[in-house]
Design a protein around this motif. Structure first.
Motif, PDB file in Angstrom:
ATOM      1  N   PHE A  98     -12.119   1.497   5.398  1.00 27.15           N
ATOM      2  CA  PHE A  98     -10.950   2.210   5.888  1.00 27.15           C
ATOM      3  C   PHE A  98     -11.377   3.628   6.248  1.00 27.15           C
ATOM      4  O   PHE A  98     -11.766   4.399   5.374  1.00 27.15           O
ATOM      5  N   ASP A  99     -11.303   3.946   7.510  1.00 26.93           N
ATOM      6  CA  ASP A  99     -11.661   5.292   7.939  1.00 26.93           C
ATOM      7  C   ASP A  99     -10.515   6.270   7.732  1.00 26.93           C
ATOM      8  O   ASP A  99     -10.735   7.465   7.560  1.00 26.93           O
ATOM      9  N   GLU A 100      -9.294   5.747   7.799  1.00 25.76           N
ATOM     10  CA  GLU A 100      -8.109   6.587   7.693  1.00 25.76           C
ATOM     11  C   GLU A 100      -7.058   5.862   6.861  1.00 25.76           C
ATOM     12  O   GLU A 100      -7.125   4.645   6.686  1.00 25.76           O
ATOM     13  N   VAL A 101      -6.089   6.620   6.365  1.00 30.67           N
ATOM     14  CA  VAL A 101      -4.989   6.029   5.599  1.00 30.67           C
ATOM     15  C   VAL A 101      -3.655   6.537   6.128  1.00 30.67           C
ATOM     16  O   VAL A 101      -3.569   7.623   6.692  1.00 30.67           O
ATOM     17  N   VAL A 102      -2.635   5.723   5.921  1.00 29.99           N
ATOM     18  CA  VAL A 102      -1.260   6.080   6.247  1.00 29.99           C
ATOM     19  C   VAL A 102      -0.463   5.987   4.958  1.00 29.99           C
ATOM     20  O   VAL A 102      -0.609   5.012   4.209  1.00 29.99           O
ATOM     21  N   LEU A 103       0.343   6.996   4.696  1.00 27.75           N
ATOM     22  CA  LEU A 103       1.184   6.941   3.500  1.00 27.75           C
ATOM     23  C   LEU A 103       2.578   7.443   3.814  1.00 27.75           C
ATOM     24  O   LEU A 103       2.778   8.258   4.709  1.00 27.75           O
ATOM     25  N   GLY A 104       3.533   6.898   3.081  1.00 28.19           N
ATOM     26  CA  GLY A 104       4.913   7.340   3.204  1.00 28.19           C
ATOM     27  C   GLY A 104       5.103   8.623   2.417  1.00 28.19           C
ATOM     28  O   GLY A 104       4.691   8.714   1.265  1.00 28.19           O
ATOM     29  N   LEU A 105       5.686   9.609   3.063  1.00 25.93           N
ATOM     30  CA  LEU A 105       5.895  10.910   2.427  1.00 25.93           C
ATOM     31  C   LEU A 105       7.392  11.150   2.309  1.00 25.93           C
ATOM     32  O   LEU A 105       8.081  11.319   3.305  1.00 25.93           O
ATOM     33  N   SER A 106       7.886  11.135   1.078  1.00 29.55           N
ATOM     34  CA  SER A 106       9.327  11.240   0.846  1.00 29.55           C
ATOM     35  C   SER A 106       9.809  12.663   0.587  1.00 29.55           C
ATOM     36  O   SER A 106      11.005  12.923   0.601  1.00 29.55           O
ATOM     37  N   GLY A 107       8.883  13.549   0.304  1.00 32.42           N
ATOM     38  CA  GLY A 107       9.266  14.902  -0.101  1.00 32.42           C
ATOM     39  C   GLY A 107       9.301  15.052  -1.612  1.00 32.42           C
ATOM     40  O   GLY A 107       9.442  16.153  -2.115  1.00 32.42           O
ATOM     41  N   GLY A 108       9.171  13.947  -2.328  1.00 32.91           N
ATOM     42  CA  GLY A 108       9.194  13.978  -3.784  1.00 32.91           C
ATOM     43  C   GLY A 108       7.820  14.196  -4.387  1.00 32.91           C
ATOM     44  O   GLY A 108       6.801  14.196  -3.702  1.00 32.91           O
ATOM     45  N   ILE A 109       7.798  14.353  -5.695  1.00 36.34           N
ATOM     46  CA  ILE A 109       6.560  14.671  -6.397  1.00 36.34           C
ATOM     47  C   ILE A 109       5.558  13.520  -6.351  1.00 36.34           C
ATOM     48  O   ILE A 109       4.356  13.740  -6.251  1.00 36.34           O
TER      49      ILE A 109
END
Length: 110
Positions: free
Chosen positions: A24-35
């Motif tokens: 995996f060269d890159e990752v995608v993640l969900g960013l909710s604004g939470g900790i």
């Protein structure tokens, strides 16, 4: 190192190893604004570098303005690629396709 610092270091190394082993060269993640997603973002950036991390905020009708603002600020602070992809239309389509399956039940937050 002890405690939280050691745990953090192990998490960063674990993600780095996992990404490398799986090519995996890159990752995608969900960013909710939470900790929790902010910590995930920090781990990903420390493991792979900010240019290899893509953060996506997927607001819905229950998402507060402060969460949207916090997610944008977190992405900016870490210097990652950032997009906002609203999901209300996807939710409506999903619920429409399953309306027979849920016929006779009340819709709730869960």
């Amino acid at each position: 190192e002890e405690g939280a610092a050691l745990i953090y270091k192990v998490l960063v190394q674990g993600l780095k190893d996992y990404a490398r082993k799986n090519r995996f060269d890159e990752v995608v993640l969900g960013l909710s604004g939470g900790i929790d997603s902010a910590l995930t973002l920090a781990i990903a950036v420390d493991a792979l570098g900010c240019d290899k991390v893509h953060a996506v905020m997927m607001p819905f009708k229950y998402t507060s303005d402060i969460s949207i603002e916090d997610a944008a600020r977190q992405a900016e602070n870490f210097g990652v690629h950032y997009r906002v992809v609203p999901i209300e239309g996807l939710y409506d389509s999903f619920m429409d396709s399953l309306k027979q399956e849920f016929e006779g039940t009340d819709i709730d937050l869960a």
